[in-house]
Structures are given as structure tokens and as C-alpha cells.
Design a protein around this motif. Structure first.
Motif, PDB file in Angstrom:
ATOM      1  N   GLY A 135       0.813  -1.205   0.000  1.00  0.00           N
ATOM      2  CA  GLY A 135       0.000   0.000   0.000  1.00  0.00           C
ATOM      3  C   GLY A 135       0.846   1.254   0.000  1.00  0.00           C
ATOM      4  N   LYS A 136       0.680   2.066   1.031  1.00  0.00           N
ATOM      5  CA  LYS A 136       1.418   3.327   1.119  1.00  0.00           C
ATOM      6  C   LYS A 136       2.824   3.168   1.673  1.00  0.00           C
ATOM      7  N   LEU A 137       3.188   1.962   2.027  1.00  0.00           N
ATOM      8  CA  LEU A 137       4.521   1.700   2.566  1.00  0.00           C
ATOM      9  C   LEU A 137       5.300   0.767   1.642  1.00  0.00           C
ATOM     10  N   MET A 138       6.597   0.981   1.592  1.00  0.00           N
ATOM     11  CA  MET A 138       7.487   0.079   0.859  1.00  0.00           C
ATOM     12  C   MET A 138       8.598  -0.345   1.820  1.00  0.00           C
ATOM     13  N   PHE A 139       8.866  -1.631   1.859  1.00  0.00           N
ATOM     14  CA  PHE A 139       9.911  -2.162   2.729  1.00  0.00           C
ATOM     15  C   PHE A 139      11.063  -2.659   1.843  1.00  0.00           C
ATOM     16  N   LEU A 140      12.253  -2.170   2.142  1.00  0.00           N
ATOM     17  CA  LEU A 140      13.455  -2.576   1.413  1.00  0.00           C
ATOM     18  C   LEU A 140      14.440  -3.207   2.386  1.00  0.00           C
ATOM     19  N   ASP A 141      15.193  -4.205   1.918  1.00  0.00           N
ATOM     20  CA  ASP A 141      16.312  -4.739   2.695  1.00  0.00           C
ATOM     21  C   ASP A 141      17.595  -4.132   2.154  1.00  0.00           C
ATOM     22  N   LEU A 142      18.294  -3.391   3.004  1.00  0.00           N
ATOM     23  CA  LEU A 142      19.561  -2.759   2.632  1.00  0.00           C
ATOM     24  C   LEU A 142      20.697  -3.580   3.224  1.00  0.00           C
ATOM     25  N   VAL A 143      21.721  -3.860   2.408  1.00  0.00           N
ATOM     26  CA  VAL A 143      22.827  -4.725   2.842  1.00  0.00           C
ATOM     27  C   VAL A 143      24.149  -4.007   2.612  1.00  0.00           C
ATOM     28  N   ASP A 144      25.019  -4.036   3.642  1.00  0.00           N
ATOM     29  CA  ASP A 144      26.424  -3.680   3.461  1.00  0.00           C
ATOM     30  C   ASP A 144      27.251  -4.758   4.157  1.00  0.00           C
ATOM     31  N   ARG A 145      28.558  -4.558   4.268  1.00  0.00           N
ATOM     32  CA  ARG A 145      29.389  -5.641   4.800  1.00  0.00           C
ATOM     33  C   ARG A 145      29.137  -5.907   6.274  1.00  0.00           C
ATOM     34  N   SER A 146      28.487  -4.960   6.970  1.00  0.00           N
ATOM     35  CA  SER A 146      28.222  -5.180   8.392  1.00  0.00           C
ATOM     36  C   SER A 146      26.920  -5.923   8.630  1.00  0.00           C
ATOM     37  N   GLY A 147      26.102  -6.077   7.597  1.00  0.00           N
ATOM     38  CA  GLY A 147      24.861  -6.812   7.792  1.00  0.00           C
ATOM     39  C   GLY A 147      23.724  -6.296   6.928  1.00  0.00           C
ATOM     40  N   ILE A 171      19.585  -4.496   7.069  1.00  0.00           N
ATOM     41  CA  ILE A 171      18.573  -3.791   7.851  1.00  0.00           C
ATOM     42  C   ILE A 171      17.386  -3.483   6.953  1.00  0.00           C
ATOM     43  N   GLN A 172      16.225  -3.444   7.562  1.00  0.00           N
ATOM     44  CA  GLN A 172      15.000  -3.113   6.833  1.00  0.00           C
ATOM     45  C   GLN A 172      14.831  -1.603   6.764  1.00  0.00           C
ATOM     46  N   LEU A 173      14.474  -1.113   5.576  1.00  0.00           N
ATOM     47  CA  LEU A 173      14.123   0.289   5.386  1.00  0.00           C
ATOM     48  C   LEU A 173      12.604   0.411   5.270  1.00  0.00           C
ATOM     49  N   ILE A 174      12.022   1.345   6.008  1.00  0.00           N
ATOM     50  CA  ILE A 174      10.593   1.641   5.897  1.00  0.00           C
ATOM     51  C   ILE A 174      10.474   2.939   5.101  1.00  0.00           C
ATOM     52  N   VAL A 175       9.908   2.832   3.902  1.00  0.00           N
ATOM     53  CA  VAL A 175       9.867   3.977   2.990  1.00  0.00           C
ATOM     54  C   VAL A 175       8.413   4.345   2.703  1.00  0.00           C
ATOM     55  N   ARG A 176       8.124   5.629   2.798  1.00  0.00           N
ATOM     56  CA  ARG A 176       6.819   6.152   2.390  1.00  0.00           C
ATOM     57  C   ARG A 176       7.028   6.912   1.086  1.00  0.00           C
ATOM     58  N   PRO A 177       6.656   6.317  -0.058  1.00  0.00           N
ATOM     59  CA  PRO A 177       6.909   6.968  -1.346  1.00  0.00           C
ATOM     60  C   PRO A 177       6.336   8.372  -1.442  1.00  0.00           C
ATOM     61  N   ASP A 178       5.225   8.643  -0.776  1.00  0.00           N
ATOM     62  CA  ASP A 178       4.663   9.990  -0.864  1.00  0.00           C
ATOM     63  C   ASP A 178       5.541  11.019  -0.152  1.00  0.00           C
ATOM     64  N   GLU A 179       6.442  10.585   0.696  1.00  0.00           N
ATOM     65  CA  GLU A 179       7.357  11.489   1.387  1.00  0.00           C
ATOM     66  C   GLU A 179       8.682  11.653   0.648  1.00  0.00           C
ATOM     67  N   VAL A 180       9.204  10.567   0.074  1.00  0.00           N
ATOM     68  CA  VAL A 180      10.538  10.623  -0.536  1.00  0.00           C
ATOM     69  C   VAL A 180      10.472  10.823  -2.046  1.00  0.00           C
ATOM     70  N   GLY A 181       9.271  10.755  -2.628  1.00  0.00           N
ATOM     71  CA  GLY A 181       9.139  10.981  -4.060  1.00  0.00           C
ATOM     72  C   GLY A 181       9.111   9.687  -4.852  1.00  0.00           C
ATOM     73  N   THR A 182       8.976   9.829  -6.163  1.00  0.00           N
ATOM     74  CA  THR A 182       8.912   8.665  -7.059  1.00  0.00           C
ATOM     75  C   THR A 182      10.236   7.906  -7.020  1.00  0.00           C
ATOM     76  N   SER A 195      14.634  -1.347  12.161  1.00  0.00           N
ATOM     77  CA  SER A 195      14.503  -0.743  10.835  1.00  0.00           C
ATOM     78  C   SER A 195      15.058   0.674  10.853  1.00  0.00           C
ATOM     79  N   LEU A 196      15.077   1.266   9.665  1.00  0.00           N
ATOM     80  CA  LEU A 196      15.344   2.692   9.518  1.00  0.00           C
ATOM     81  C   LEU A 196      14.132   3.305   8.824  1.00  0.00           C
ATOM     82  N   ALA A 197      13.489   4.257   9.477  1.00  0.00           N
ATOM     83  CA  ALA A 197      12.383   4.988   8.857  1.00  0.00           C
ATOM     84  C   ALA A 197      13.000   6.064   7.954  1.00  0.00           C
ATOM     85  N   VAL A 198      12.834   5.908   6.650  1.00  0.00           N
ATOM     86  CA  VAL A 198      13.553   6.727   5.673  1.00  0.00           C
ATOM     87  C   VAL A 198      12.859   8.067   5.469  1.00  0.00           C
ATOM     88  N   ARG A 199      13.665   9.149   5.511  1.00  0.00           N
ATOM     89  CA  ARG A 199      13.157  10.482   5.229  1.00  0.00           C
ATOM     90  C   ARG A 199      13.620  10.981   3.857  1.00  0.00           C
TER      91      ARG A 199
END
Length: 458
Positions: free
Chosen positions: A46-58, A60-71, A95-99
Motif C-alpha cells: 500500500g502506502k509503505l514500501m519495505f526494502l532490505d539494505l545490505v552492506d558488509r556489516s549486515g 537492515i529493513q528500510l521503511i519507505v513512504r513513497p509519498d514522502e521521498v518521491g517517485t 529498521s530505519l524509517a527513511v526520510r
């Protein structure tokens, strides 16, 4: 691409996860955090998008609201930079709530199956970047290997050793039983050899008064692959004046214990199907006693060949007694040594650079350390008499004439260096790739080398 914000160059995901773990479900962290990594999972709800972000340390889930961060035009594998605050999802996932979100690199080729990764072994070796990208275990083991090297350096530096560099291109090769790679110098109009070991140059430095030296080096031997052999490999060699092979035994045990504690958190590992404890003291076993217990110790070549033939060993390629004995040891002794074991006091014919024992001049002060049937280090009380060294080279030349192409070719310049006097010295070579095999539980050396040598495709 110019970056409007400074994204981290350190392991930040683990730190954000730790902060999020402390939060309640309905709260968010107060300070802004910036992360960068690769998107390896995406779920649109729906209005939320969940992404898994990976770097060498592990991860984490990103919580993204497309209406806030844009297309957002994101594919799996894209590299992004994000800013937000630590949070927990409704299910309690750190998680990280993405701005804000920025695309940093666009993937142009599809990723392998993100669940199974690369399952074809050869493709894992040829495309190691994809293996590391898709397999968290591969990334972990690459970091373990790096820390093995760093911790070995730290141990020796603290013990007063000096790290040095010796030539890779050598006019003569020596320091081990192996065939070299040969190359050509146009400038000097001469053949040169890729080093098979560092020994003869490092001992020159002992003669010169440096007294405690070590080198972490790439060495090269023109031989085939096995589970424990690679034509290009990494070796740690050190030499210590006024020490003998007993001192070196103790130092090797200390180094391995420290490296194991620092890299995997302890000394207990599972290697080649066996539970192994690397904590000292390791078992001690005389070479001759081990072969005698197997019923194959004799100094008569014909008798030894007959014993091996009777046990079904193919000895057709063994031309000398030393080759037969090495074949006997590798067939009936080495495979039976599971817990770390030091096999010591070897025949002089098999050890051209080692000092003879005080009680028997047919044996030398040499040891190998073996675990789960695999040797991973070789050490001596170094021979320091120039005349005797010259005689040993002559002995090795006789081995070559008898058919052993890997016997030492001799080095008159090394003998000349010894004429100026070398103090009693203990020396050792430890295979870093093999030590990495033990500490990561891998059964083949190719798994511990990021880019193993392979045949050309097709």
C-alpha cells in the motif's frame, strides 16, 4: 556523481540495528542516521514500501513512504543512500524509517536468485564478486581471512619482529621442494623464477643482524591443484635468532591460538568433518615413531618400496628413498592426525636447511604441524654452518640426478652469506590459505582464495 550528502564509509547498519533494538514499537530514534548499501529485497504494501539494505556489516529493513521521498524507480541490486531515524516495524523488526533516498548506482544486469545465490562452484570462483554479493557467509569468510593476516602481524610486531620484503623475481629459486614458474627479463637478458619460498633471503637478513624478521608473501609453485594446493598461495615466514625449533613450536601455538580467538572467538572448530581444538599444547610425535607404528619405517629403499607396494601404494613415480618416505608419511601417518599434532625430528634427506639433532646426525630438528590430516606449517632449527650447507646442496643435487626434479637446486650466494656467520635460528612457514581453511571450516583451499587460478573458459 556528486553526492549532496556524506554517506558513511564505515559499518553503520549494525549500529542502527542496535539502536532500533532498544526502541518501543511506537517510537523512533531522535537522531538522523545515514546509511548506504545495496537493495536486495523489496516489498510493496500500500502506502509503505519495505526494502532490505545490505552492506558488509549486515542487513537492515528500510521503511519507505513513497509519498514522502518521491517517485522511486528501484531494482533489486541498486545501490542507494538513505537518511532517516532508527525505528521498529509493527512486527518488531529493527529498521530505519527513511526520510530521504538517493540512487547512487544503477544495476544493469539481473542478479542471480536472491534466495539461493550462486550454486555452481566454478561460477562462484570465476565471478567472486557475485558470490560475495549474494552470499553473506562468503563475505564473512573473506573478512575472517583478512583478520587472520592482521592478527598475525600484530602478534609478531608485538614480539619485536621486523616485517620485511624480499624479491618475488629471483635469479635462483630455493627454500622448498617445488618446480618454479619461469619468466624472462628483457633488461637483464636472463631467466628469472617466481619465488617458491622466502627462506633464503630472510636468512640473509638474520646474517645481517636484523635477528627477528617476518614476511607475509605471495609464493608460486608450478604444480597442480588439490584440496590443499594452489599454484599461487600466501605464506607467513618468520626467522628468530637465538631460537630453535622448540621455541618455534611454542610461538606457533601462541600465534594460532591468538589468531583463532581474535577471528572466530575461540579455538574450537569443525574441520574436514572433525571437531578440533587448536588450544595449546599440541600433541608431539616423532617422525620415525609414527612410521614405525604404521609398520613402514626402514632406511632401505627396496624394503620400503616393497612395504608400500604390499599396501597398494603406487610407487612408480618415486625415484629416491626420500620420495618413498614422503609418500609413506602422506599415505599412512598424516591422514590419521586429527587433533593438532607436531611431527618432529625428520630424516636429513628430506630437510636440506635444518640443523641435525644432537643425538642422531641422520635426523634434523624439523617439525610440521598437522590438523585433520592436513599440514599447515613447516619449521626448522636452521642450519647455520656454511660448509655443511654446501654439502647438503650437493646431497640434493644427487637427489635431482636420481630423478627428483623438485630437489633443491643449490644457491652459492646463500652459502657465501653463511660464511659470515649466522646465529642459531628458528624459522617457520605457515600457510595462510590453509590456516584460513581450518578457521572457516572449508574443505578446499580455493574457498579461501578470493580469485583462484582457473583454466580459460571453453
Amino acid at each position: 556523481m556528486a553526492l549532496p550528502k556524506r554517506f558513511p564509509d564505515r559499518d553503520e547498519i549494525a549500529a542502527v540495528r542496535a539502536e532500533a533494538e532498544l526502541l518501543d514499537l511506537d517510537t523512533e530514534g531522535s537522531s538522523a542516521r545515514r546509511l548506504a548499501g545495496r537493495v536486495l529485497a523489496r516489498r510493496d504494501l500500500g502506502k509503505l514500501m519495505f526494502l532490505d539494505l545490505v552492506d558488509r556489516s549486515g542487513r537492515i529493513q528500510l521503511i519507505v513512504r513513497p509519498d514522502e521521498v518521491g517517485t522511486i524507480d528501484l531494482d533489486l541490486g541498486d545501490i542507494v543512500g538513505v537518511e532517516g531515524v532508527a525505528a521498529k516495524s509493527r512486527r518488531g523488526e529493527p529498521s530505519l524509517a527513511v526520510r530521504s533516498l538517493q540512487l547512487l548506482a544503477k544495476i544493469r544486469a539481473p542478479l542471480p536468485d536472491t534466495f539461493h545465490g550462486i550454486t555452481d562452484v566454478e561460477q562462484r570462483y570465476r565471478r567472486r564478486y557475485l558470490d560475495l554479493l549474494m552470499n553473506e557467509e562468503s563475505r564473512r569468510e573473506a573478512i575472517v581471512r583478512s583478520r587472520i593476516v592482521a592478527e598475525s602481524r600484530a602478534y609478531l610486531d608485538e614480539a619485536g619482529f621486523v616485517e620485511v620484503e624480499t624479491p618475488i623475481l629471483q635469479p635462483r629459486y630455493g627454500g622448498g621442494f617445488a618446480e618454479p614458474f619461469v619468466t624472462r627479463s628483457n633488461l637483464l637478458d636472463m631467466d628469472l623464477y617466481l619465488r617458491i619460498a622466502d627462506e633464503l633471503y630472510l636468512k640473509r637478513l638474520i646474517v645481517g643482524g636484523l635477528e627477528k624478521v617476518y614476511e607475509l608473501s605471495k609464493d608460486f609453485r608450478n604444480e597442480g591443484y588439490s584440496y590443499k594446493h594452489s599454484p599461487e598461495f600466501t605464506q607467513l615466514e618468520w626467522y628468530e635468532a637465538y631460537a630453535d625449533y622448540r621455541d618455534t613450536m611454542a610461538r606457533a601455538e601462541e600465534l594460532v591460538e591468538r589468531v583463532a580467538d581474535a577471528t572466530i572467538g575461540g579455538t574450537k572448530v569443525v574441520f574436514r568433518g572433525h571437531d578440533v581444538d587448536l588450544a595449546p599444547p599440541w600433541q608431539r610425535l616423532r617422525f620415525a615413531d609414527a612410521l614405525d607404528a604404521a609398520g613402514i619405517w626402514t632406511r632401505d629403499s627396496d624394503e620400503l618400496r616393497a612395504k608400500l607396494d604390499e599396501k597398494g601404494v603406487d610407487t612408480s613415480h618415486d625415484k629416491t628413498w626420500a620420495q618413498l618416505l614422503d609418500h609413506a608419511y602422506s599415505s599412512f601417518v598424516e591422514p590419521e592426525l586429527i587433533q593438532p599434532t607436531i611431527v618432529f625430528d625428520w630424516p636429513i634427506e628430506m630437510s636440506p636447511f635444518a640443523r641435525t639433532t644432537d643425538g642422531d646426525d641422520t635426523l634434523v630438528e624439523r617439525f610440521e604441524a598437522v590438523v585433520s590430516g592436513m599440514e599447515f606449517c613447516n619449521a626448522f632449527s636452521e642450519l647455520n654452518d656454511s660448509e655443511e650447507q654446501s654439502q647438503r646442496f650437493a646431497m640434493q643435487e644427487a637427489e635431482r640426478e636420481a630423478g627428483d626434479v623438485t630437489a633443491e637446486a643449490g644457491d652459492p650466494e646463500f652459502v657465501e652469506a653463511l660464511t659470515y656467520g649466522m646465529p642459531p635460528t628458528g624459522g617457520i612457514g605457515i600457510g595462510i590459505d590453509r590456516l584460513a581453511m581450518v578457521l572457516t571450516g572449508r574443505d578446499t583451499i580455493r574457498e579461501t582464495i578470493l580469485f583462484p587460478l582457473l583454466r580459460e573458459r571453453g
